[in-house]
Design an enzyme around this catalytic site. Sequence first.
Site, PDB file in Angstrom:
ATOM      1  N   ARG A 267      -4.386   6.385   0.020  1.00  0.00           N
ATOM      2  CA  ARG A 267      -4.250   4.967  -0.294  1.00  0.00           C
ATOM      3  C   ARG A 267      -4.683   4.165   0.925  1.00  0.00           C
ATOM      4  NH1 ARG A 267       0.150   2.191   1.205  1.00  0.00           N
ATOM      5  NH2 ARG A 267       1.635   3.873   0.918  1.00  0.00           N
ATOM      6  N   HIS A 271       1.002  -0.209  -0.158  1.00  0.00           N
ATOM      7  CA  HIS A 271       1.558   0.290  -1.420  1.00  0.00           C
ATOM      8  C   HIS A 271       1.425  -0.779  -2.497  1.00  0.00           C
ATOM      9  CE1 HIS A 271       4.193   2.313  -4.226  1.00  0.00           C
ATOM     10  NE2 HIS A 271       4.948   1.237  -4.296  1.00  0.00           N
ATOM     11  N   TYR A 280       4.278   1.876   9.319  1.00  0.00           N
ATOM     12  CA  TYR A 280       4.647   3.286   9.191  1.00  0.00           C
ATOM     13  C   TYR A 280       3.483   4.272   9.295  1.00  0.00           C
ATOM     14  CZ  TYR A 280       3.398   2.152   4.314  1.00  0.00           C
ATOM     15  OH  TYR A 280       2.753   1.722   3.177  1.00  0.00           O
TER      16      TYR A 280
END
Length: 369
Positions: A267, A271, A280
């Site tokens: 990805r 998100h 992160y």
Amino acid sequence: MAGTVSAPLESRDVDLEPVQLIAPDGTPTSSSAASRYRRDLPPETLAWLYETMVVTRDLDGEFVNLQRQGELALFASCRGQEAAQIGAAACLRKTDWLFPQYREIGAFLVRGITPAQIAAVWRGKWHGGLGFTDKCVAPIAIPIGTHGLHAVGAAMAAQRLGEDSVTLAFVGDGATSEGDVHEALNFAAVYRAPCVFLVQNNQWAISVPVSAQMAGPSIAHRAIGYGMPGVRVDGNDVLACFAVTAEAAHRARDGGGPTLIEAVTYRMGPHTTSDDPNRYRSREEVQQWAARDPIARYRTYLQSAGVWTERLEERVRARSKRLRADLRDAVVGAEDFDVAEVFDAVYHDITPDLATQREQLAAELAKEA
């Protein structure tokens, strides 16, 4: 129900090396997979796959822009995952059912669902998702993993009706940590349901890496426990995704039962538009995966195969421009809707609990007016 349960399938090993037909540099691979799976699709099909991938990415960017401009409530980008979802959806019949999660723009385009129809979902319109089933596509499923059970149920229904259709469930790596997905896999295996599970392993379940979601060697290895084949495929290789899913669908259609496919991809964006992935994951990780970009890889392959031309690129750009304009026309300046409508469209007759909730919301909104 007696007598309807088939004997378990034999366990089989799962190769950790993903099936790959096009290397990251765009050259054809010479592995054993290249002799097992077809790569010689018709030139028009090869070109169409490229067109759909590019248009998907362009539309994805337009959706993100519209959300940032306040025209959409939320959006989940599929940037970087075009090959996995388009390759998987493109090999199926139009009568085969797709059960999407919420990141499958490419699969929607394959089935002819318009950008305006997709936008209605993310805008929060009560009619978001209408028209999907006309194309044998289930509505977008926001709850994680619940649609896997729906896909298996539809596949079992097809069995009992004597139909030869299969269902394809798009699942994320994070969804494989949900109980619903395990129940779906077990039901499918026990009843040999004609259902294919495509897990788009994009490495991150929001901020949780896939390494923190399982102790096994891969997601595909979980198939052994259910008694079904498990296959790892390079999710950034559209031809490999096409070939592996086609084989699984053929097996399901012939009564061989389900298959668990793990498409290893990434990805590239957040998100959803409410997420900040910089918190992160490292920039170096993103750059490493960017070098494996599915569209750039496939374009190089088509150039060497003599399929890519400037004329094809012009056609792709023209279609992309038209669809992005259609999307903006459908969204920008669209009339706002009464949020209370969401309560009216749940059941034929609104329940007392929902009526109370609607009144509470109206009271809260009145305070802000």
